[in-house]
Design a protein around this motif. Sequence first.
Motif, PDB file in Angstrom:
ATOM      1  N   GLU A  23       0.851  -1.200   0.000  1.00 46.94           N
ATOM      2  CA  GLU A  23       0.000   0.000   0.000  1.00 46.94           C
ATOM      3  C   GLU A  23       0.879   1.239   0.000  1.00 46.94           C
ATOM      4  N   ILE A  24       0.532   2.223  -0.825  1.00 44.27           N
ATOM      5  CA  ILE A  24       1.245   3.500  -0.861  1.00 44.27           C
ATOM      6  C   ILE A  24       0.380   4.549  -0.176  1.00 44.27           C
ATOM      7  N   LYS A  25       0.992   5.270   0.775  1.00 42.52           N
ATOM      8  CA  LYS A  25       0.273   6.331   1.499  1.00 42.52           C
ATOM      9  C   LYS A  25       1.184   7.542   1.654  1.00 42.52           C
ATOM     10  N   LYS A  26       0.564   8.716   1.680  1.00 47.21           N
ATOM     11  CA  LYS A  26       1.320   9.931   1.994  1.00 47.21           C
ATOM     12  C   LYS A  26       1.792   9.853   3.445  1.00 47.21           C
ATOM     13  N   LEU A  27       3.004  10.322   3.673  1.00 45.52           N
ATOM     14  CA  LEU A  27       3.557  10.324   5.031  1.00 45.52           C
ATOM     15  C   LEU A  27       3.481  11.726   5.610  1.00 45.52           C
ATOM     16  N   ASP A  28       2.770  11.858   6.706  1.00 42.20           N
ATOM     17  CA  ASP A  28       2.728  13.133   7.405  1.00 42.20           C
ATOM     18  C   ASP A  28       3.846  13.203   8.439  1.00 42.20           C
ATOM     19  N   ASP A  29       4.104  12.085   9.087  1.00 43.19           N
ATOM     20  CA  ASP A  29       5.183  12.006  10.074  1.00 43.19           C
ATOM     21  C   ASP A  29       6.317  11.204   9.464  1.00 43.19           C
ATOM     22  N   VAL A  30       7.425  11.880   9.189  1.00 41.46           N
ATOM     23  CA  VAL A  30       8.565  11.247   8.532  1.00 41.46           C
ATOM     24  C   VAL A  30       9.511  10.694   9.592  1.00 41.46           C
ATOM     25  N   ASN A  31       9.815   9.407   9.494  1.00 43.41           N
ATOM     26  CA  ASN A  31      10.732   8.746  10.405  1.00 43.41           C
ATOM     27  C   ASN A  31      12.089   8.625   9.699  1.00 43.41           C
ATOM     28  N   TRP A  32      12.924   9.643   9.849  1.00 42.58           N
ATOM     29  CA  TRP A  32      14.197   9.686   9.128  1.00 42.58           C
ATOM     30  C   TRP A  32      15.121   8.541   9.499  1.00 42.58           C
ATOM     31  N   GLU A  33      15.125   8.125  10.751  1.00 45.63           N
ATOM     32  CA  GLU A  33      16.010   7.021  11.150  1.00 45.63           C
ATOM     33  C   GLU A  33      15.627   5.741  10.413  1.00 45.63           C
ATOM     34  N   LYS A  34      14.348   5.462  10.330  1.00 49.92           N
ATOM     35  CA  LYS A  34      13.878   4.274   9.616  1.00 49.92           C
ATOM     36  C   LYS A  34      14.210   4.396   8.127  1.00 49.92           C
ATOM     37  N   MET A  35      13.910   5.547   7.527  1.00 49.07           N
ATOM     38  CA  MET A  35      14.135   5.735   6.097  1.00 49.07           C
ATOM     39  C   MET A  35      15.631   5.685   5.766  1.00 49.07           C
ATOM     40  N   LYS A  36      16.457   6.240   6.638  1.00 50.68           N
ATOM     41  CA  LYS A  36      17.907   6.209   6.440  1.00 50.68           C
ATOM     42  C   LYS A  36      18.436   4.777   6.411  1.00 50.68           C
ATOM     43  N   SER A  37      17.773   3.892   7.130  1.00 48.24           N
ATOM     44  CA  SER A  37      18.221   2.491   7.172  1.00 48.24           C
ATOM     45  C   SER A  37      18.066   1.807   5.805  1.00 48.24           C
TER      46      SER A  37
END
Length: 146
Positions: A23-37
């Motif tokens: 599922e693709i959803k817009k992200l309002d709260d960005v979790n940079w640590e998770k995305m950086k991984s």
Amino acid sequence: QKVRELNCYKGTFESKDVNQNIEIKKLDDVNWEKMKSFWDIKPTWQYSIDTMIRSESIYQTVGAFSKAELIGYAIVNPQSGRISQIAVSKDYRRKKVGTLLVNYMAEQFENKLSMINVDSNSNLNNFLIQLGFSHTLIQHEMKMDL
């Protein structure tokens, strides 16, 4: 001195077969640590975390989810259709998650997308070419010691 070689791409994207379980959803709260991984290579300063945070009102961030778990994301400038960042968890690569993210962005931005400053050592180059993007330019990231 040259630090690294960067590639630029653009193209008109046509929808591809995708993973229907994501599922693709817009992200309002960005979790940079998770995305950086998800990263293999650090973005250039133009698309660094600090730059993205300072300019968050300009960009749209979307996430790819398997059940409730974030497994990939993309950041795009809706005005230009330029992808700033795209990354997928190593555990979910080659499962059409990246293609689904590009499909979503293409639908939102009239199928015209571009991406600049892609490190020449990144697997992202092959991914973009396989999707039909055209390689348009080579640039160099430069560094000067002061």
